[in-house]
Write an enzyme that holds these catalytic residues in place. Structure first.
Site, short mmCIF file in Angstrom:
data_model
loop_
_atom_site.label_atom_id
_atom_site.label_comp_id
_atom_site.label_asym_id
_atom_site.label_seq_id
_atom_site.Cartn_x
_atom_site.Cartn_y
_atom_site.Cartn_z
N HIS A 174 2.81 7.86 7.42
CA HIS A 174 3.82 7.57 6.41
C HIS A 174 5.21 7.94 6.91
CE1 HIS A 174 -0.03 8.14 4.17
NE2 HIS A 174 0.35 6.94 3.76
N SER A 218 0.84 -1.20 0.00
CA SER A 218 0.00 0.00 0.00
C SER A 218 0.87 1.25 0.00
CB SER A 218 -0.96 -0.04 1.19
OG SER A 218 -0.26 -0.18 2.41
N ASP A 273 3.41 12.39 8.61
CA ASP A 273 2.04 12.80 8.93
C ASP A 273 1.40 11.94 10.02
OD1 ASP A 273 1.73 10.43 7.61
OD2 ASP A 273 0.67 11.26 5.88
#
Length: 262
Positions: free
Chosen positions: A190, A14, A187
């Protein structure tokens, strides 16, 4: 396709994979370390979960491909672990289904060839406060918690033992730093460059210690066109030369040194 043929390392997963070339990410670091030794191929899909990954597995890794990857590094779990939405929408995958999806992915990848090795990355931790600060205005309550990430991480690692693939415990690895909450993320989810260095350190440790034949550690792989070097670097004694291709110019040797010390 361009030649000569090199080992292929595929990063599949992902957004942790898709963004691995951003912010001095772990994919970019691996590509740097393996320059002239292996091709690092990116197959990352932001927002995906293990269910989506399983759906496209045979398209990303066709069994009739002329060349099969030497290594596949897989990451799914963070999106799967998100709280289920009352509407039924969203990326949440119940834990039992997640385990079965990852089992199917592992067994499929292992069946590609006798030389295909597999590493699973478990769900890393998150900084919940930073997620609320940065992402809540655009994405609302994401329902992503460190507690849930740990549950899915541990399930992934237990599965790795069952199906005999290498597993890397990112949930614990990132938290070895005292300042992990602020240092390891861009953030809250990530990875920053510092977080990515930890991922690379753990991958290199697995590659160095695995009893795979041939070894996939970067120091064990031959340098492409090592016998066709147009120029050489003059050594510090100003009398001898050293091949450019063998110079440790990529600047990530501290990751190996840290591994040996730990």
């Amino acid at each position: 396709m361009v030649g000569p043929e090199r080992p292929q390392f595929v990063l599949f997963g992902s957004s942790i994979v898709q963004y691995s070339y951003s912010n001095q990410g772990w994919g970019a670091i691996l590509a740097d370390i393996y320059a002239r030794k292996a091709d690092i191929l990116l197959r990352g899909y932001s927002g995906w979960n293990s269910r989506r990954g399983l759906q496209v597995l045979d398209k990303v890794f066709p069994k009739d491909a002329a060349i099969q990857p030497s290594l596949v590094i897989v990451y799914f779990g963070g999106n799967d672990s998100m709280r289920s939405h009352p509407s039924g929408l969203g990326p949440h995958v119940p834990l039992p289904e997640y385990i079965e999806n990852m089992r199917k992915i592992a067994l499929y990848l292992k069946s590609l060839s006798e030389k295909t090795s597999v590493i699973f990355l478990s769900a890393p931790p998150v900084n919940e406060a930073k997620i609320r600060e940065i992402l809540s205005d655009t994405l609302g309550d994401m329902g992503r918690t460190n507690e849930a990430c740990q549950i899915y991480s541990e399930a992934c690692l237990e599965l790795c033992k069952e199906v005999d693939v290498k597993g890397i415990d990112l949930w614990r690895a990132l938290q070895q730093r005292d300042d992990w909450l602020n240092a390891c993320f861009t953030d809250g989810i990530h990875l920053s460059s510092e977080g990515s260095k930890i991922v690379v350190k753990e991958i290199l440790k697995v590659l160095r210690e695995a009893d795979w034949e041939p070894s996939l550690h970067w120091k064990s792989l031959p340098i492409e066109f090592a016998d066709v070097l147009p120029d050489e670097v003059v050594s510090s004694d100003r009398k001898t030369t050293s091949p450019i291709g063998e110079a440790d110019y990529h600047g990530y040797m501290e990751l190996e040194e840290t591994n040996r010390a730990s």
